[in-house]
Design an enzyme around this catalytic site. Structure first.
Site: not given
Ligand code: GLC
Length: 565
Positions: A275, A226
């Site tokens: 790993e 993310d």
């Molecule tokens: C990313 C995710 C989104 C979230 C953001 C903050 O863009 O896909 O859904 O709100 O990160 O974590």
């Protein structure tokens, strides 16, 4: 007229042209599950891991290679789980760690790999480190793991700099010291409940390495990272020019995104992934302004894949599509990584609706959807999907797109939960419309999403009875059967997924025509008018009805055809 699978390819295969089997992920079809909206086993209106487990046979039949699960970790759900309070615990709302283990085991038994979401840019404000940073006050050693700063102004009443939150408002929130007086501020690029980690602190890097190992030991096949272009902030957290728009894509002008230092983190993660046996992977959610900047994340010693947001945001126009495909293949080819293709996810308007909307070149995440003619939207979406699945590389699908679900555009404000919607006073944050729970069957809500008579955390439109899995299963021409046929062909035909080549053919304006060696051709009519061409070969699959008798074929508007040539 047909819009179904016509036959499996019969053309002779040129074995020499078929590359040696490549690692599974280079051409995998990966299906995103948004756990709270997929299947609800206990009737609380929120999907869960046992629900997902019960639907794995459906995914096997659909023909995907892997699933990516959006976060199901312990979380107060300020941003639907992208605010993690405990990275090693399953939120009781979704089940238990044993459910996760069981799900991974069942998926593997069915030949489906499992990718989980990792959220390293920020935690929840309920994460133990952050809670201690607050309760222990300014002297807490935990403060160094986040970005705490004194405010500006005579009494520290102004934020430390002028950074904005992606979700609207300032990127800083002031704390209250244990004695009740106003204290320092902390940085959050998203909601205030999502404080940003300080990746300069060694404990943060160490912690994430052990989190990776925790899930790898549990058997996951990879991670979706993310905000992979976040984490490293410009030294000194400098002010930015006020004219700078604060978007995910602002890398380059934005002191928080796509900084070169972030790649060091991925090099260390790659060593960990390597790993483990079985080609464990990581895919970056990295918004960057050019294909080359995105390709930096997938250099041989970094991550394996990166989402292709440029492709997702490209308008339905033959010249623009051809360019984005070429540019993607070229940039990824240079670093030896597969391209990825995706049209929908949990942050953008579903492509059944979006592809008919004007494209102003703006960022796609959270964009406000407008109503479109559902039949026209579906026709274009199906054509776009067949194009996507014919491209070399890996494909990411989002739950429900195989049912042709449209964006739900008319959710009332009071049911919306996207934190950005509320922070931006309804001007942004329209991500709930693509998160409405999946209809599995039956005549009444929740359409099999949960037990009969149960609820769903977002209301489903009445029209979804006709779009359910049960309603489409086995129905010739349904979107579900189109996806199944396309994925079956892609699996069985070495010219598709694992084929590496793509050759453009000359074609009338608005028609995209490309070949994949040794015998596959894809034609896409991106115009509003039918286009007549000489019959190129034997039709394998069409995205909509096409008349296929005769020496010529008229390809209807917004229609893709797969051919054996
Ligand atoms: C990313 C995710 C989104 C979230 C953001 C903050 O863009 O896909 O859904 O709100 O990160 O974590």
């Amino acid at each position: 007229m047909t819009d179904q699978l016509i036959s499996l390819p019969t053309a002779e295969r040129d074995d020499a042209a078929v590359a040696a089997p490549s690692p599974w992920w280079r051409d995998a079809v990966i299906y995103q599950i948004y756990p709270r909206s997929f299947a609800d086993s206990d009737g609380d209106g929120i999907g869960d891991l046992p629900g997902i487990r019960s639907r794995l046979p459906y995914l096997r039949e659909l023909g995907v290679d892997a699933v990516w699960l959006s976060p199901f970790y312990a979380s107060p759900q300020a941003d639907a789980g992208y605010d993690v309070a405990d990275y090693r615990m399953v939120d009781p709302m979704f089940g238990t760690l044993d459910d996760a283990r069981g799900l991974i085991g069942d998926a593997h038994d069915l030949g489906i790999r499992v990718i989980v979401d990792l959220v390293p840019n920020h935690s929840s404000d309920q994460h133990e480190w952050f809670r201690r940073a607050i309760t222990e006050g300014p002297g807490s050693p935990h403060r160094g793991r986040y970005h705490f700063r004194a405010g500006q102004g005579e009494h520290g009443e102004l934020p430390p700099n002028n950074w904005k939150s992606i979700f609207g408002g300032p990127a800083w929130t002031r704390t209250t010291d244990p004695d009740g007086t106003p204290g320092d501020w902390y940085l959050h690029l998203f909601a205030p409940e999502q404080p940003d980690f300080n990746w300069e602190h060694p404990a943060v890097a160490d912690e994430f390495r052990t989190i990776l190992r925790f899930w790898l030991d549990l058997g996951v096949d990879g991670f979706r990272i993310d905000v992979a272009h976040g984490m490293v902030k410009a030294e000194g957290l400098p002010d930015v020019d006020d004219s700078v728009e604060w978007h995910l894509l602002d890398a380059g002008v934005n002191p928080c995104f796509d900084r070169d230092g972030v790649h060091e983190i991925y090099r260390s993660w790659r060593r960990i992934l390597d790993e483990y046996p079985g080609e464990r992977i990581a895919v970056a959610e990295a918004w960057a302004p050019t294909h080359e900047r995105v390709a930096n994340y997938v250099r041989p010693d970094e991550l394996h894949q990166a989402f292709n947001f440029s492709y997702l945001g490209t308008e339905w126009d033959a010249t623009a599509q051809r360019k984005v495909i070429d540019d993607s293949l070229e940039a990824m080819g240079k670093v030896g990584a597969p391209a990825t293709w995706t049209l929908s996810n949990h942050d953008v308007v579903r492509h059944t609706t979006r592809m008919l909307q004007p494209n102003d070149g703006d960022e796609v995440a959270g964009r406000r959807p407008i109503d479109v003619d559902p039949a026209a939207g579906l026709r274009r979406a199906r054509a776009a999907t067949l194009l996507l699945l014919a491209l070399p590389g890996s494909a990411y699908l989002y739950q429900g797109e195989e049912l042709g679900l449209p964006e739900v555009v008319d959710l009332p404000p009071e049911v919306r939960q996207d934190p950005a919607f509320h922070r931006a006073n309804g001007q942004d944050g329209y991500r709930d419309g693509c998160r409405v729970p999946i209809p599995w069957g039956g005549d009444e809500a929740p359409y099999g999403f949960g037990p009969a008579g149960g609820r769903s955390w977002l209301p489903q439109p009445d029209s979804w009875a006709q779009l359910s899995v049960a309603a489409q299963q086995g129905r010739p021409g349904s979107t579900l059967e189109l996806y199944r046929a396309a994925l079956a062909l892609r699996r069985s035909d070495p010219a598709l997924g694992s084929g590496k080549n793509l050759t453009w053919r000359e074609a009338p304006e608005g028609l995209l025509v490309f070949d994949r060696t040794p015998h596959f051709r894809c034609t896409v009519n991106m115009t509003a008018e039918p286009i007549r061409i000489a019959m190129p070969g034997k039709a394998l699959l069409t995205s909509g009805p096409v008349e296929l008798d005769g020496a010529e074929v008229e390809i209807p508007a917004d229609t893709t055809i797969w051919w054996a040539v």
